[in-house]
Scaffold this active site. Sequence first.
Site, PDB file in Angstrom:
ATOM      1  N   LYS A   7      37.776  -9.541  38.277  1.00  0.00           N
ATOM      2  CA  LYS A   7      36.977 -10.003  39.398  1.00  0.00           C
ATOM      3  C   LYS A   7      36.991 -11.509  38.851  1.00  0.00           C
ATOM      4  O   LYS A   7      36.546 -11.642  37.687  1.00  0.00           O
ATOM      5  CB  LYS A   7      35.602  -9.462  39.586  1.00  0.00           C
ATOM      6  N   GLY A  30      27.470  -8.750  47.426  1.00  0.00           N
ATOM      7  CA  GLY A  30      26.528  -9.176  46.371  1.00  0.00           C
ATOM      8  C   GLY A  30      25.036  -9.394  47.000  1.00  0.00           C
ATOM      9  O   GLY A  30      24.291  -8.160  47.357  1.00  0.00           O
ATOM     10  N   ARG A  31      24.579 -10.384  46.779  1.00  0.00           N
ATOM     11  CA  ARG A  31      23.212 -10.833  46.974  1.00  0.00           C
ATOM     12  C   ARG A  31      22.603 -10.405  48.339  1.00  0.00           C
ATOM     13  O   ARG A  31      21.472 -10.088  48.662  1.00  0.00           O
ATOM     14  CB  ARG A  31      22.877 -12.243  47.028  1.00  0.00           C
ATOM     15  N   CYS A  68      31.834 -14.971  36.174  1.00  0.00           N
ATOM     16  CA  CYS A  68      30.236 -15.246  36.063  1.00  0.00           C
ATOM     17  C   CYS A  68      29.999 -16.890  35.877  1.00  0.00           C
ATOM     18  O   CYS A  68      30.632 -17.464  35.070  1.00  0.00           O
ATOM     19  CB  CYS A  68      29.871 -14.679  34.983  1.00  0.00           C
ATOM     20  N   ASN A 105      35.385 -11.929  48.521  1.00  0.00           N
ATOM     21  CA  ASN A 105      33.851 -11.859  47.954  1.00  0.00           C
ATOM     22  C   ASN A 105      33.335 -13.333  48.279  1.00  0.00           C
ATOM     23  O   ASN A 105      34.019 -14.226  48.157  1.00  0.00           O
ATOM     24  CB  ASN A 105      33.624 -11.460  46.394  1.00  0.00           C
ATOM     25  N   GLY A 106      31.945 -13.290  48.670  1.00  0.00           N
ATOM     26  CA  GLY A 106      31.635 -14.715  48.752  1.00  0.00           C
ATOM     27  C   GLY A 106      30.689 -14.760  50.296  1.00  0.00           C
ATOM     28  O   GLY A 106      31.525 -14.984  51.117  1.00  0.00           O
TER      29      GLY A 106
END
Length: 339
Positions: free
Chosen positions: A146, A230-231, A106, A206-207
């Site tokens: 993560k 994600g987004r 995070c 991820n990313g």
Amino acid sequence: MSQVSLPQLLQKDLPFTALAPMQDVTNLWFMKIIAHYGSPDYFFTEYFRVNDTSRLNRSILAAITENDTGRPVFAQMIGESIPDLVRTAKELCRYNIAGVDLNMGCPAPRIYRKNVGGGLLLSPEKVNRILGELRQAVNDRPLTVKMRVGFENTDTFYEILDIVNRHSIDLLSVHGRTVKDMYHGVVKYDLIAEAVRRVDCPVLANGNIYSATTALEVLAQTGAAGVMVGRWAIGNPWLFNQIRQALRFEPITPVPLVEVRKYIDRLWQTPTASTMLERSRVGYLKMFLNYIALSVDAEGQFLRLMRRTQTELEMFNLCDRFLLAEGTKNLALSPYSGV
């Protein structure tokens, strides 16, 4: 939802997909919305905050106990107190979870300044102790992590990967930016590839995976077992289905803008809608529309005008104007550049 082990999850003919955990977004309500358009292979909860006075958050727990999507759900924790992380992990294992996930990525300053989330990457020795204790506590189901590739730089990256190996972590999700990068800058997919080579467990990349084509490129570049999105799944909830179509070499089904308009209606009907002030509700919807709008028109008009709306009537009139006026127009398969 039946209990599914990680080996069972990995017995698939395709690389697998996951919806990234996003605080204040990936609750039960949003998981159900995503499932309506095509679920990922599994979900992760928002993080359970863990400290000496913490108790399991009932709202987050509902994403496990009331989840009818048919997909396994990993329970994510964030914290640094080892006794309390162990206590919480054991409590979570009483529920029908696919596994326990530790947040070490995070990037929010209010989080990492407490030496949790991405802040843990500054203390490999602490990570070693946390994972050692959690591995003993979580012995009947997967323990996953993560993480990002570093805090301000990548100096601890390989050391952390070796610690992940040391404690037989079952799945590693790697966001290819540092904590200080937040969500900006180039994603270091080469370091995700290094993680794939160095650790014994499957790795999720991820990313900035914003399209089915990007997902295939990232999988080819990294050798990862799957992708975590994600987004960009906020802006395109059909993305997981599109990734599966691309992996099968099938044509990607276009999404008419009229269907996007229906998606926005679903987003408007939040579980707390009746108790929210209109201004707050409009503001909450804009969080989602900021991503949706990037694939609506190449000029970015919808995005600019949407941000100026202040009432429900203004917002939905604008949505109708852009999403219903041209019945043949589709949502772009990837966000327009420069919007």
